[in-house]
Design an enzyme around this catalytic site. Structure first.
Site, PDB file in Angstrom:
ATOM      1  CB  SER A 251      47.297  46.990  56.492  1.00  0.00           C
ATOM      2  OG  SER A 251      47.274  47.539  57.786  1.00  0.00           O
ATOM      3  CE  LYS A 252      42.448  49.882  51.583  1.00  0.00           C
ATOM      4  NZ  LYS A 252      41.152  49.287  51.443  1.00  0.00           N
ATOM      5  NE  ARG A 253      42.841  46.735  59.596  1.00  0.00           N
ATOM      6  CZ  ARG A 253      43.619  45.685  59.764  1.00  0.00           C
ATOM      7  NH1 ARG A 253      44.334  45.544  60.847  1.00  0.00           N
ATOM      8  NH2 ARG A 253      43.691  44.761  58.839  1.00  0.00           N
TER       9      ARG A 253
ATOM     10  N   GLY B  67      47.979  53.480  58.353  1.00  0.00           N
ATOM     11  CA  GLY B  67      48.296  54.686  57.584  1.00  0.00           C
ATOM     12  C   GLY B  67      47.940  54.441  56.133  1.00  0.00           C
TER      13      GLY B  67
END
Ligand code: GLU
Length: 435
Positions: free
Chosen positions: A227-229, A231
């Protein structure tokens, strides 16, 4: 029946690797059978709409050469969805609901799947699906190759048309898949819970159900869904880091799909040619950056120098002529295009002097002053080493450090040749403390 697939993203942000993977699979599934690949913008959630995202999604498909045969934008097709919703009301499969908020589930009545407005015979408000009680609804998943079923008691009365006249994803996707003759739907695993709703919509509108497959989730190496969180996963960040589109694509198609023979290198055309639905893997793949790095190295090595020079221009301020001269030396060492500057720095800036074995350095200086030639240096150094009982490897390591400031470099004479006689000798002198 012609195979027709679609890539149907919602324009809510930067395209990420999940988009690229879904698009690549849908593209290959269609093109393997000379079918059509349809690009559809699902922009019915106006609150999450990001206008630039449409351009970025188009750019993504263009960058990876996935040209679409047809293009649709859902917000331009609102009449179609309204007509379908009204038809469902007319046939008794949907109803108007005036409850505040989106649906009973989200409003905190977590156990209440059937809407309180159901029996009220309202004629305004959002239109919701009247989900039957106690029925089994199922389909065979194309990716998992098994039947997946639900009891409709667990399926909520989903909103189909919001009171602002915009359809929800459920209605718009079902109507468009039908209207544009989509034969195969491939989408992220997240959408599995909406599939029973779509199956009911297809049934009540008299649509044929397409083949449907839910793609596995890509996992991060630390565990959990990528996920974006954890990286950045945006396509542009990978390209900006110097990954080649062909390498990124090759890596991504193998995250959840594998050929029978374990072959690894695939261009898009080769993937299309070799594509087979049975190649979808059922276990969630893991995103290993080292593997992406490996692919990138392979593709850099395969790229013609002239092309690489153009690609590198974005990653360095060196001139085309300078890059052209240095490429043969560092090509095999580039993991990403961003490495070019670090690998070639010493050509442009003399290293801080590393004091080395003075006898070796003064020998090399005198040899090179006499004749600036690689073969000559090689012969002379061997004779010198034999006489002084020094290892040839140590001799050249001393020179390497003096000239480049590094311990691992391309062949030293190749570097000296590019630096030229004067600069090479000047660096040796600095290391020797003579300057
Ligand atoms: N609009 C959905 C998304 O953004 C697509 C779901 C589908 O392909 O049906 O992922």
């Amino acid at each position: 029946m012609k195979v027709r697939t679609r890539f149907a993203p919602s324009p809510t942000g930067q395209p990420h690797i999940g988009h690229l993977r879904t698009a690549a699979y849908a593209f290959a599934l269609a093109k393997h059978s000379d079918g059509d690949f349809i690009f559809r913008i699902e922009d019915t959630d106006q609150k999450r709409y990001v206008p630039e995202a449409v351009t970025s999604l188009k750019n993504m498909l263009t960058t990876f050469n996935m040209n679409w045969d047809e293009y649709y934008v859902q917000s331009e097709r609102l009449d179609l969805y309204r007509a379908a919703a009204e038809e469902l009301v007319a046939t008794g499969h949907a109803f108007y609901c005036n409850c505040p908020g989106k649906n009973a589930k989200k409003d905190g009545y977590s156990q209440i799947l059937r809407d309180p407005c159901r029996e009220k015979k309202l004629t305004v408000g959002a239109i919701k699906l009247k989900v039957p009680d106690g029925e089994k609804i199922s389909f065979r998943d194309l990716v998992f190759q098994k039947e997946i079923s639900w009891n409709t008691d667990k399926v909520f009365d989903a909103t189909l048309l919001k009171s602002d006249g915009f359809p929800t994803y459920h209605l718009a996707a079902a109507v468009d898949d039908h209207e544009t003759n989509i034969s195969h739907v491939l989408r992220g695993y997240d959408w599995m819970s909406s599939t029973p709703i779509h199956l009911l919509v297809y049934r009540y509108l008299g649509y044929e159900t397409p083949e449907i497959g839910h793609l596995t989730d890509v996992q991060s190496p630390e565990g959990g869904k990528l996920s974006k969180r954890k990286g950045s996963t945006s396509i542009s960040s990978f390209l900006d880091h110097g990954y080649l589109p062909a390498a990124l694509l090759n890596f991504i198609i193998l995250l959840g799909w594998a050929p029978k023979d374990n072959r690894e290198m695939f261009t898009l055309d080769e993937f299309v040619e070799n594509f087979n639905e049975n190649g979808f893997q059922k276990a969630n793949p893991v995103f290993h950056t080292e593997k992406l790095d490996w692919f990138n190295q392979q593709y850099i090595r395969k790229t013609a120098d002239t092309k690489l020079v153009k690609m590198l221009a974005k990653f360095t301020d060196k001139t085309g002529a300078e890059i052209t001269k240095l490429i043969p030396l560092v090509k095999d060492r580039l993991v990403t295009l961003k490495d070019f500057d670090a690998l070639t720095n010493y050509f442009f800036t003399a290293p801080a002097p590393v004091p080395g074995n003075a006898a070796i350095i003064s020998h090399a200086i005198s040899v090179l002053e006499k004749n600036f030639d690689g073969k000559f240096l090689e012969e002379q150094s061997r004779a010198f080493c034999a006489q002084k009982n020094i290892k040839v490897g140590d001799y050249f390591m001393t020179l390497r450090q003096a000239v480049t400031g590094q311990t691992a470099t391309p062949p030293l004479w190749d570097i000296m040749k590019i630096l030229g006689k004067e600069e090479t000798i000047s660096r040796l002198q600095s290391a020797h403390g003579q300057k």
